[in-house]
Motif scaffolding. Structure first.
Motif, PDB file in Angstrom:
ATOM      1  N   UNK A 227      22.493  55.321  34.988  1.00  0.00           N
ATOM      2  CA  UNK A 227      21.403  55.979  34.257  1.00  0.00           C
ATOM      3  C   UNK A 227      20.847  55.043  33.186  1.00  0.00           C
ATOM      4  N   UNK A 228      21.718  54.334  32.508  1.00  0.00           N
ATOM      5  CA  UNK A 228      21.274  53.413  31.457  1.00  0.00           C
ATOM      6  C   UNK A 228      21.128  51.983  31.955  1.00  0.00           C
ATOM      7  N   UNK A 229      21.797  51.661  33.063  1.00  0.00           N
ATOM      8  CA  UNK A 229      21.788  50.282  33.559  1.00  0.00           C
ATOM      9  C   UNK A 229      20.769  50.052  34.674  1.00  0.00           C
ATOM     10  N   UNK A 230      20.106  51.086  35.141  1.00  0.00           N
ATOM     11  CA  UNK A 230      19.000  51.001  36.098  1.00  0.00           C
ATOM     12  C   UNK A 230      19.434  50.705  37.523  1.00  0.00           C
ATOM     13  N   UNK A 231      20.213  49.651  37.751  1.00  0.00           N
ATOM     14  CA  UNK A 231      20.693  49.350  39.107  1.00  0.00           C
ATOM     15  C   UNK A 231      22.006  48.593  39.016  1.00  0.00           C
ATOM     16  N   UNK A 232      22.865  48.833  40.007  1.00  0.00           N
ATOM     17  CA  UNK A 232      24.176  48.193  40.040  1.00  0.00           C
ATOM     18  C   UNK A 232      24.464  47.705  41.460  1.00  0.00           C
ATOM     19  N   UNK A 233      25.134  46.571  41.551  1.00  0.00           N
ATOM     20  CA  UNK A 233      25.599  46.046  42.831  1.00  0.00           C
ATOM     21  C   UNK A 233      27.070  46.406  42.963  1.00  0.00           C
ATOM     22  N   UNK A 234      27.442  47.029  44.078  1.00  0.00           N
ATOM     23  CA  UNK A 234      28.799  47.544  44.224  1.00  0.00           C
ATOM     24  C   UNK A 234      29.426  47.032  45.523  1.00  0.00           C
ATOM     25  N   UNK A 235      30.651  46.545  45.409  1.00  0.00           N
ATOM     26  CA  UNK A 235      31.428  46.117  46.575  1.00  0.00           C
ATOM     27  C   UNK A 235      32.701  46.951  46.611  1.00  0.00           C
ATOM     28  N   UNK A 236      32.958  47.566  47.752  1.00  0.00           N
ATOM     29  CA  UNK A 236      34.103  48.474  47.886  1.00  0.00           C
ATOM     30  C   UNK A 236      34.886  48.129  49.146  1.00  0.00           C
ATOM     31  N   UNK A 237      36.190  48.327  49.087  1.00  0.00           N
ATOM     32  CA  UNK A 237      36.967  48.087  50.296  1.00  0.00           C
ATOM     33  C   UNK A 237      38.429  48.439  50.144  1.00  0.00           C
ATOM     34  N   UNK A 238      39.147  48.442  51.251  1.00  0.00           N
ATOM     35  CA  UNK A 238      40.588  48.680  51.246  1.00  0.00           C
ATOM     36  C   UNK A 238      41.345  47.353  51.133  1.00  0.00           C
ATOM     37  N   UNK A 256      45.358  52.028  54.361  1.00  0.00           N
ATOM     38  CA  UNK A 256      45.557  51.141  53.209  1.00  0.00           C
ATOM     39  C   UNK A 256      46.430  51.786  52.134  1.00  0.00           C
ATOM     40  N   UNK A 257      47.171  50.944  51.439  1.00  0.00           N
ATOM     41  CA  UNK A 257      47.978  51.436  50.322  1.00  0.00           C
ATOM     42  C   UNK A 257      47.161  51.552  49.043  1.00  0.00           C
ATOM     43  N   UNK A 258      46.038  50.844  48.991  1.00  0.00           N
ATOM     44  CA  UNK A 258      45.188  50.890  47.799  1.00  0.00           C
ATOM     45  C   UNK A 258      43.760  50.482  48.150  1.00  0.00           C
ATOM     46  N   UNK A 259      42.835  50.771  47.239  1.00  0.00           N
ATOM     47  CA  UNK A 259      41.419  50.460  47.421  1.00  0.00           C
ATOM     48  C   UNK A 259      40.877  49.790  46.163  1.00  0.00           C
ATOM     49  N   UNK A 260      39.847  48.975  46.363  1.00  0.00           N
ATOM     50  CA  UNK A 260      39.201  48.329  45.227  1.00  0.00           C
ATOM     51  C   UNK A 260      37.722  48.707  45.187  1.00  0.00           C
ATOM     52  N   UNK A 261      37.160  48.599  43.995  1.00  0.00           N
ATOM     53  CA  UNK A 261      35.724  48.790  43.813  1.00  0.00           C
ATOM     54  C   UNK A 261      35.276  47.856  42.695  1.00  0.00           C
ATOM     55  N   UNK A 269      24.465  40.954  33.461  1.00  0.00           N
ATOM     56  CA  UNK A 269      25.459  40.004  33.975  1.00  0.00           C
ATOM     57  C   UNK A 269      26.869  40.395  33.532  1.00  0.00           C
ATOM     58  N   UNK A 270      27.124  41.710  33.594  1.00  0.00           N
ATOM     59  CA  UNK A 270      28.447  42.250  33.280  1.00  0.00           C
ATOM     60  C   UNK A 270      29.047  42.847  34.548  1.00  0.00           C
ATOM     61  N   UNK A 271      30.370  42.774  34.649  1.00  0.00           N
ATOM     62  CA  UNK A 271      31.048  43.298  35.837  1.00  0.00           C
ATOM     63  C   UNK A 271      32.369  43.939  35.445  1.00  0.00           C
ATOM     64  N   UNK A 272      32.796  44.872  36.294  1.00  0.00           N
ATOM     65  CA  UNK A 272      34.094  45.511  36.112  1.00  0.00           C
ATOM     66  C   UNK A 272      34.658  45.813  37.495  1.00  0.00           C
ATOM     67  N   UNK A 273      35.983  45.802  37.604  1.00  0.00           N
ATOM     68  CA  UNK A 273      36.623  46.035  38.900  1.00  0.00           C
ATOM     69  C   UNK A 273      37.797  46.999  38.735  1.00  0.00           C
ATOM     70  N   UNK A 274      38.087  47.715  39.815  1.00  0.00           N
ATOM     71  CA  UNK A 274      39.177  48.683  39.804  1.00  0.00           C
ATOM     72  C   UNK A 274      40.040  48.509  41.047  1.00  0.00           C
ATOM     73  N   UNK A 275      41.328  48.691  40.885  1.00  0.00           N
ATOM     74  CA  UNK A 275      42.283  48.678  41.994  1.00  0.00           C
ATOM     75  C   UNK A 275      43.130  49.937  41.857  1.00  0.00           C
ATOM     76  N   UNK A 276      43.004  50.853  42.849  1.00  0.00           N
ATOM     77  CA  UNK A 276      43.631  52.164  42.725  1.00  0.00           C
ATOM     78  C   UNK A 276      44.489  52.459  43.959  1.00  0.00           C
ATOM     79  N   UNK A 277      45.744  52.863  43.759  1.00  0.00           N
ATOM     80  CA  UNK A 277      46.608  53.234  44.890  1.00  0.00           C
ATOM     81  C   UNK A 277      46.045  54.422  45.658  1.00  0.00           C
TER      82      UNK A 277
END
Length: 325
Positions: A227-238, A256-261, A269-277
């Motif tokens: 909403x505030x960032x207008x557009x985001x590029x997202x990569x998701x996978x197991x 898969x035992x876990x997934x990332x996003x 030019x900011x990024x964040x990543x998550x790894x969740x079981x």
């Protein structure tokens, strides 16, 4: 002569489109041209005394023959099909996204990018041995937040997966959800794009408590960010590896035992990543934040290979949670 010029133009455009998706396009092109040159030299050594005067048309014909042969060896689709898909089909460009580039600018580099499948909504790499994608790339736009298109829930096989995607029946009575990698709710503003997210190539076996809990919370949080960032590029996978439990009858689908996003804002030019079981959790989303480098080590995927090296290093090294929460 006019036909020759047109043919050369088509071949040139086809070459540009083919090498554009490679991590080092100029190097790959130079290597291929060098091989063609070495083949010509070897032929000249075999017949050193044969000298022929060639016209411009003959030289052009020889060049196009060599290039055509090279393309046919490496490209599964024809040049015209590639042009139709990437230029006239305009499958991965959206109006108003010039600042963020095209999705092709963010295709991860992976030695096992064995079958890259392009839809209008997303791009993915299908791993036949696991019957699911190793990564799915899409763009989330601010317009999606205000969309009201109804969810179809019609899961279908992906016709663009040449090896054949998993079937919806492979998940029947397995105890796992057909979990979206690219979320359907990210395209509530466009019915066609939302329907594409129900291709089985975009599904992965997810624990119901995970899919409907922490994973859904993460997807909602990202839609709040846009909403505030207008557009985001997202990569998701197991996280795929040998020896995983499998489900399915027609196809053996790895669980898969876990997934990332991974989420990237091209404007800041900011990024964040998550790894969740792959299990239910009541922990906060912050506790699952990791560096992109950490996910790259687990997957052997280089997620932002096409970005400038200094920018890639900056966004991949540290997980700056404060930029997002």
């Amino acid at each position: 002569m006019g036909k020759i010029k047109f043919l050369v133009f088509l071949l040139f455009l086809g070459i540009v489109l083919y090498y554009w998706g490679k991590p080092s396009p100029m190097k790959s092109l130079q290597n291929d041209l060098a091989k063609i040159g070495s083949q010509k030299k070897s032929k000249e050594k075999e017949a050193p005394n044969q000298e022929e005067e060639t016209t411009i048309e003959e030289e052009t014909s020889s060049f196009t023959d060599d290039v055509s042969k090279k393309i046919k060896e490496k490209v599964e689709s024809s040049v015209l099909e590639t042009i139709q898909e990437k230029v006239f089909g305009n499958s991965n460009k959206h109006e108003g996204n010039n600042d963020g580039g095209t999705l092709d600018d963010y295709i991860p580099y992976f030695k096992n990018n064995s079958e890259i499948v392009r839809h209008k909504a997303f791009i993915l790499n299908y791993r036949e041995e696991y019957e699911q994608a190793s990564w799915v790339l899409h763009r989330l736009e601010k317009e999606a937040v205000d969309g009201h298109e109804a969810r179809s829930n019609e899961f279908i096989e992906d016709p663009l997966v040449e090896t054949g995607s998993a079937h919806t029946r492979d998940y029947s009575r397995s105890g796992y959800d057909r979990g979206h990698l690219c979320p359907a709710a990210d395209f509530k503003h466009d019915k066609e794009l939302q329907d594409e997210t129900f291709y089985m190539s975009n599904m992965s076996p997810q624990n119901p408590d995970f899919n409907r809990g922490i994973w859904s919370n993460l997807e909602d949080k990202i839609r709040h960010w846009v909403i505030s960032r207008k557009q985001l590029i997202i990569v998701t996978g197991p996280i795929l590896k040998k020896g995983l439990k499998t489900i399915g009858k027609s196809n053996l689908i790895a669980v898969p035992n876990s997934f990332y996003k991974i989420v990237y804002d091209p404007e800041t030019e900011e990024a964040i990543a998550f790894l969740i079981p792959n299990e239910g959790s009541s922990k906060s989303l912050k506790s699952f934040a990791v560096s992109i480098n950490a996910i790259e080590k687990l997957t052997s995927i280089d997620f932002f290979a096409k970005l400038p090296d200094d920018l890639e290093k900056k966004i991949e090294t540290n997980a700056k949670i404060e930029d997002w929460f």
